[in-house]
Write a protein that holds these residues in place. Structure first.
Motif, PDB file in Angstrom:
ATOM      1  N   ALA A  41       0.860  -1.248  -0.124  1.00 55.56           N
ATOM      2  CA  ALA A  41       0.108   0.088  -0.057  1.00 55.56           C
ATOM      3  C   ALA A  41       0.903   1.294   0.126  1.00 55.56           C
ATOM      4  O   ALA A  41       0.266   2.319  -0.413  1.00 55.56           O
ATOM      5  CB  ALA A  41      -0.906  -0.088   1.194  1.00 55.56           C
ATOM      6  N   LYS A  42       1.964   0.976   0.604  1.00 55.12           N
ATOM      7  CA  LYS A  42       2.980   2.321   0.871  1.00 55.12           C
ATOM      8  C   LYS A  42       3.201   2.688  -0.701  1.00 55.12           C
ATOM      9  O   LYS A  42       3.832   3.721  -0.952  1.00 55.12           O
ATOM     10  CB  LYS A  42       4.222   1.839   1.171  1.00 55.12           C
ATOM     11  CG  LYS A  42       3.997   1.635   2.777  1.00 55.12           C
ATOM     12  CD  LYS A  42       4.064   2.699   3.744  1.00 55.12           C
ATOM     13  CE  LYS A  42       3.984   2.384   5.039  1.00 55.12           C
ATOM     14  NZ  LYS A  42       3.365   3.560   5.919  1.00 55.12           N
ATOM     15  N   ARG A  43       3.278   1.854  -1.575  1.00 53.96           N
ATOM     16  CA  ARG A  43       3.496   2.444  -3.088  1.00 53.96           C
ATOM     17  C   ARG A  43       2.430   3.289  -3.781  1.00 53.96           C
ATOM     18  O   ARG A  43       2.515   3.827  -4.843  1.00 53.96           O
ATOM     19  CB  ARG A  43       3.683   1.054  -3.876  1.00 53.96           C
ATOM     20  CG  ARG A  43       5.022   0.363  -3.842  1.00 53.96           C
ATOM     21  CD  ARG A  43       6.169   0.859  -4.588  1.00 53.96           C
ATOM     22  NE  ARG A  43       5.809   1.101  -5.960  1.00 53.96           N
ATOM     23  CZ  ARG A  43       6.162   2.211  -6.924  1.00 53.96           C
ATOM     24  NH1 ARG A  43       6.911   3.002  -6.387  1.00 53.96           N
ATOM     25  NH2 ARG A  43       5.860   2.182  -7.822  1.00 53.96           N
ATOM     26  N   SER A  44       1.041   3.166  -3.095  1.00 54.93           N
ATOM     27  CA  SER A  44       0.070   3.950  -3.778  1.00 54.93           C
ATOM     28  C   SER A  44       0.232   5.535  -3.631  1.00 54.93           C
ATOM     29  O   SER A  44       0.747   6.114  -2.775  1.00 54.93           O
ATOM     30  CB  SER A  44      -1.203   3.474  -3.042  1.00 54.93           C
ATOM     31  OG  SER A  44      -2.361   4.186  -3.595  1.00 54.93           O
ATOM     32  N   LYS A  45      -0.291   6.212  -4.846  1.00 57.21           N
ATOM     33  CA  LYS A  45      -0.075   7.744  -4.857  1.00 57.21           C
ATOM     34  C   LYS A  45      -1.496   8.211  -4.443  1.00 57.21           C
ATOM     35  O   LYS A  45      -1.306   9.543  -4.538  1.00 57.21           O
ATOM     36  CB  LYS A  45       0.429   8.032  -6.249  1.00 57.21           C
ATOM     37  CG  LYS A  45       1.869   7.605  -6.210  1.00 57.21           C
ATOM     38  CD  LYS A  45       2.017   7.134  -7.629  1.00 57.21           C
ATOM     39  CE  LYS A  45       3.599   6.577  -7.819  1.00 57.21           C
ATOM     40  NZ  LYS A  45       3.610   5.596  -8.711  1.00 57.21           N
ATOM     41  N   ASP A  46      -2.453   7.453  -4.146  1.00 59.15           N
ATOM     42  CA  ASP A  46      -3.659   8.005  -3.544  1.00 59.15           C
ATOM     43  C   ASP A  46      -3.472   8.699  -2.484  1.00 59.15           C
ATOM     44  O   ASP A  46      -2.935   8.347  -1.495  1.00 59.15           O
ATOM     45  CB  ASP A  46      -4.695   6.927  -3.468  1.00 59.15           C
ATOM     46  CG  ASP A  46      -6.140   7.428  -3.358  1.00 59.15           C
ATOM     47  OD1 ASP A  46      -6.114   8.499  -2.581  1.00 59.15           O
ATOM     48  OD2 ASP A  46      -6.976   6.994  -3.778  1.00 59.15           O
ATOM     49  N   PRO A  47      -3.823  10.050  -2.422  1.00 56.38           N
ATOM     50  CA  PRO A  47      -3.510  11.017  -1.181  1.00 56.38           C
ATOM     51  C   PRO A  47      -4.371  10.736  -0.026  1.00 56.38           C
ATOM     52  O   PRO A  47      -4.184  10.840   1.040  1.00 56.38           O
ATOM     53  CB  PRO A  47      -3.649  12.369  -1.789  1.00 56.38           C
ATOM     54  CG  PRO A  47      -4.820  12.084  -2.942  1.00 56.38           C
ATOM     55  CD  PRO A  47      -4.473  10.948  -3.468  1.00 56.38           C
ATOM     56  N   SER A  48      -5.610  10.091  -0.282  1.00 58.51           N
ATOM     57  CA  SER A  48      -6.471   9.752   0.842  1.00 58.51           C
ATOM     58  C   SER A  48      -6.492   8.225   1.326  1.00 58.51           C
ATOM     59  O   SER A  48      -6.525   8.134   2.446  1.00 58.51           O
ATOM     60  CB  SER A  48      -8.009  10.368   0.618  1.00 58.51           C
ATOM     61  OG  SER A  48      -8.389   9.749  -0.733  1.00 58.51           O
ATOM     62  N   THR A  49      -6.641   7.412   0.390  1.00 62.18           N
ATOM     63  CA  THR A  49      -6.664   6.191   0.867  1.00 62.18           C
ATOM     64  C   THR A  49      -5.705   5.234   0.050  1.00 62.18           C
ATOM     65  O   THR A  49      -5.628   4.901  -0.949  1.00 62.18           O
ATOM     66  CB  THR A  49      -8.019   5.325   0.799  1.00 62.18           C
ATOM     67  OG1 THR A  49      -8.960   6.289   1.337  1.00 62.18           O
ATOM     68  CG2 THR A  49      -7.993   3.989   1.442  1.00 62.18           C
ATOM     69  N   GLN A  50      -4.594   4.658   0.833  1.00 64.75           N
ATOM     70  CA  GLN A  50      -3.715   3.555   0.192  1.00 64.75           C
ATOM     71  C   GLN A  50      -4.147   2.325   0.516  1.00 64.75           C
ATOM     72  O   GLN A  50      -4.216   1.865   1.805  1.00 64.75           O
ATOM     73  CB  GLN A  50      -2.232   3.937   0.566  1.00 64.75           C
ATOM     74  CG  GLN A  50      -1.614   5.286   0.204  1.00 64.75           C
ATOM     75  CD  GLN A  50      -2.229   6.509   1.495  1.00 64.75           C
ATOM     76  OE1 GLN A  50      -2.237   5.816   2.587  1.00 64.75           O
ATOM     77  NE2 GLN A  50      -2.835   7.505   1.242  1.00 64.75           N
TER      78      GLN A  50
END
Ligand SMILES: Nc1ccn([C@H]2C[C@H](O)[C@@H](COP(=O)(O)O)O2)c(=O)n1
Ligand SMILES: [Zn+2]
Length: 203
Positions: A41-50
């Motif tokens: 999940a730490k790879r996600s660039k979603d600012p609100s929910t990874q």
């Protein structure tokens, strides 16, 4: 009195104690797989929910991992991570929901043809209805999740309805430890200390 061994007996020494240096605080399997999902999940660039997902077969082998992100070729610089509540735009074409591939879907796609029949999926967020369809159709049998923050939304209620009908079990995962620390600095420092010790020994 000494005992004679016959052919089927093996000599044993009950008095001898085994010195076992096995670590006691090693990660158990479930914490390990959920931590893998969280790391992903730490790879996600979603600012609100990874979100991260990790799929594991019956022999405890990780067969796929994924996180929420835009499809290949759809650059994070060209597509927006905003959503309606940001108030930035009312145009759905400017919202992430139009483009983002969910973590569970990415994990299933990343399995690269490996059969997922009978597997268990660890996910940091309960699957939505679209991911639930993919989970069911790919043969995943169990879902372990950390958060169910959208439980009241129809899309998430819909997934439970489908899971119940399809016989997929789902369980909120409670970790057995408070944290898993990965300290890069500590590892680098340890190596430096060892090489300093070696140098000192040579002198
Ligand atoms: N099971 C799920 C649910 C959601 N996602 C993704 C989709 C979005 O990138 C994000 C949710 O954003 P929010 O509405 O909280 O701003 O999480 C997923 O990958 N898997
Ligand atoms: Zn989804």
């Amino acid at each position: 009195m000494s005992q004679e061994l016959n052919g089927s007996q093996t000599p044993t020494n009950p008095a001898k104690e085994v010195v076992n240096l096995k670590r006691k605080d090693y990660l158990n399997w479930d914490d390990y797989f959920m931590a893998t999902a969280l790391l992903s999940a730490k790879r996600s660039k979603d600012p609100s929910t990874q979100v991260g997902a990790c799929i594991v077969d019956t022999q405890k082998r990780i067969v796929a991992i994924g996180y929420n992100g835009f499809p290949r070729g759809c650059s994070d610089d060209a597509f927006s991570w905003s959503k309606p509540s940001d108030g930035i735009s009312t145009d759905p074409l400017e919202h992430k929901y139009m483009y983002v591939v969910h973590a569970e879907a990415n994990a299933i796609l990343n399995s690269n043809g490996t059969s997922l029949v009978g597997t268990r999926l660890y996910t940091t967020l309960f699957p939505c209805n679209e991911c639930a369809k993919l989970i069911i159709q790919s043969g995943v049998k169990e879902v372990y999740y950390m958060s169910d923050k959208y439980a009241e939304k129809p899309t998430f209620r819909g997934s439970k309805r489908m899971f119940d009908a399809a016989g997929i079990s789902y369980k909120r995962y409670t970790p057995t430890r408070k944290q898993v620390i990965i300290n890069f600095d500590e590892i680098i420092q340890e190596e430096l200390n060892i090489s300093l010790d070696m140098k000192a020994l040579k002198m």
